[in-house]
Design a protein around this motif. Structure first.
Motif, short mmCIF file in Angstrom:
data_model
loop_
_atom_site.label_atom_id
_atom_site.label_comp_id
_atom_site.label_asym_id
_atom_site.label_seq_id
_atom_site.Cartn_x
_atom_site.Cartn_y
_atom_site.Cartn_z
N GLU A 258 0.94 -1.72 -0.22
CA GLU A 258 0.06 -0.05 -0.01
C GLU A 258 0.53 1.47 -0.41
O GLU A 258 0.51 2.03 -0.95
N ALA A 259 1.86 0.91 0.85
CA ALA A 259 3.08 2.43 0.62
C ALA A 259 3.60 2.75 -0.40
O ALA A 259 3.99 3.52 -0.78
N LEU A 260 4.39 1.44 -1.40
CA LEU A 260 4.78 1.39 -2.33
C LEU A 260 3.82 1.69 -3.04
O LEU A 260 3.96 2.78 -4.45
N VAL A 261 2.51 1.64 -3.65
CA VAL A 261 1.60 2.31 -4.14
C VAL A 261 1.50 3.57 -3.76
O VAL A 261 1.73 4.16 -5.36
N GLU A 262 1.42 3.78 -3.26
CA GLU A 262 0.51 5.61 -2.70
C GLU A 262 2.47 6.58 -3.41
O GLU A 262 2.18 7.31 -3.43
N SER A 263 3.34 5.46 -2.25
CA SER A 263 5.06 6.16 -3.12
C SER A 263 5.06 6.73 -4.69
O SER A 263 5.53 7.60 -5.19
N CYS A 264 4.32 5.53 -5.17
CA CYS A 264 5.01 5.51 -6.98
C CYS A 264 3.49 6.35 -7.85
O CYS A 264 3.63 7.16 -8.12
N THR A 265 2.48 6.42 -6.89
CA THR A 265 1.32 7.21 -7.11
C THR A 265 2.43 9.09 -7.08
O THR A 265 1.81 9.85 -7.89
N ALA A 266 2.87 9.19 -6.29
CA ALA A 266 3.41 10.34 -5.31
C ALA A 266 4.03 11.19 -6.83
O ALA A 266 4.75 11.39 -7.58
N ILE A 267 5.28 9.66 -7.43
CA ILE A 267 6.09 10.43 -8.42
C ILE A 267 5.60 10.27 -9.11
O ILE A 267 5.49 11.29 -10.44
N THR A 268 4.61 10.01 -9.97
CA THR A 268 4.23 9.48 -10.64
C THR A 268 3.29 11.34 -10.76
O THR A 268 2.94 11.85 -11.81
N SER A 269 2.65 11.71 -9.68
CA SER A 269 2.38 13.41 -10.06
C SER A 269 3.78 14.44 -10.34
O SER A 269 3.60 15.27 -10.94
N VAL A 270 4.47 13.50 -10.11
CA VAL A 270 5.58 14.69 -9.93
C VAL A 270 6.45 14.36 -11.68
O VAL A 270 6.52 15.73 -12.42
N LEU A 271 6.12 13.39 -11.66
CA LEU A 271 7.15 13.07 -13.23
C LEU A 271 6.36 13.46 -14.88
O LEU A 271 6.87 13.80 -15.28
#
Length: 154
Positions: A40-53
Motif C-alpha cells: 500500500e505504501a509502495l503504491v502511494e509512493s509510486c502515485t506520488a512519483i507519477t504526480s511529479v513525473l
C-alpha cells in the motif's frame, strides 16, 4: 552535476533539478516500503512519483528535448524511451497491476534504479549541454510550457 555548473543559475533547469530531487526523495520512500513489504505504501509512493513525473516529463519532452534532438538525436531518443519504460511500470500503481501481479513490486525497484540513472544522465549531460544549445526563444518556450504544466511548490 558540478557545483560550478551554470545550470543552477538557469531557472528552467533549476526547476527540473528540484523536481529530480523530489523524485529521488520519493524513490527512497518507495524503496523503504518495498523493504518492509508494504505494498500500500509502495503504491502511494509510486502515485506520488507519477504526480511529479507527469508535468516534469511534459516540460522536458515538449520544451527541452526538441531543440536538443537536433544535435543529439540518439541521446534524446534514449531518454524518451526511458520515460516510457518508467511510466509503464509506475502505471501499475493505479491500473490494478499492483494488486494482481506479485512481480510488480520488484519491477518498481528496478524502475527506480533506471529513474536514478536517467536523472544522472540529464543532470550531468543534457542540462549542461542545453546551456549552449538552446536559444533565447527555446528558453521562452520552455518557460511557457512550465507555466502551463505547473511545478512543485516545495
Amino acid at each position: 552535476m558540478s557545483d560550478y555548473c551554470w545550470c543552477l543559475a538557469t531557472p528552467a533547469i533549476d526547476d527540473l533539478i528540484r523536481e529530480h530531487d523530489e523524485l529521488v526523495e520519493l524513490s527512497a520512500l518507495a524503496r523503504a516500503a518495498y523493504r518492509c513489504g508494504d505494498i500500500e505504501a509502495l503504491v502511494e509512493s509510486c502515485t506520488a512519483i507519477t504526480s511529479v513525473l507527469g508535468p516534469h516529463t511534459e516540460v522536458e519532452e515538449r520544451g527541452l528535448f526538441p531543440p536538443m534532438a537536433v544535435e543529439f538525436p540518439e541521446k534524446i531518443a534514449i531518454l524518451c524511451g526511458e520515460h516510457r519504460r518508467i511510466e509503464a511500470v509506475l502505471a501499475g500503481a493505479t491500473d490494478g497491476t499492483a494488486g494482481t501481479d506479485p512481480a510488480w513490486p520488484a519491477r518498481v525497484i528496478e524502475t527506480l534504479t533506471l529513474l536514478r540513472r536517467h536523472i544522472v544522465k540529464e543532470q550531468e549531460g543534457l542540462f549542461p549541454a542545453a546551456l549552449s544549445v538552446l536559444s533565447s526563444d527555446d528558453w521562452e518556450l520552455l518557460a511557457g510550457i512550465r507555466d502551463r504544466c505547473g511545478m512543485l511548490t516545495s
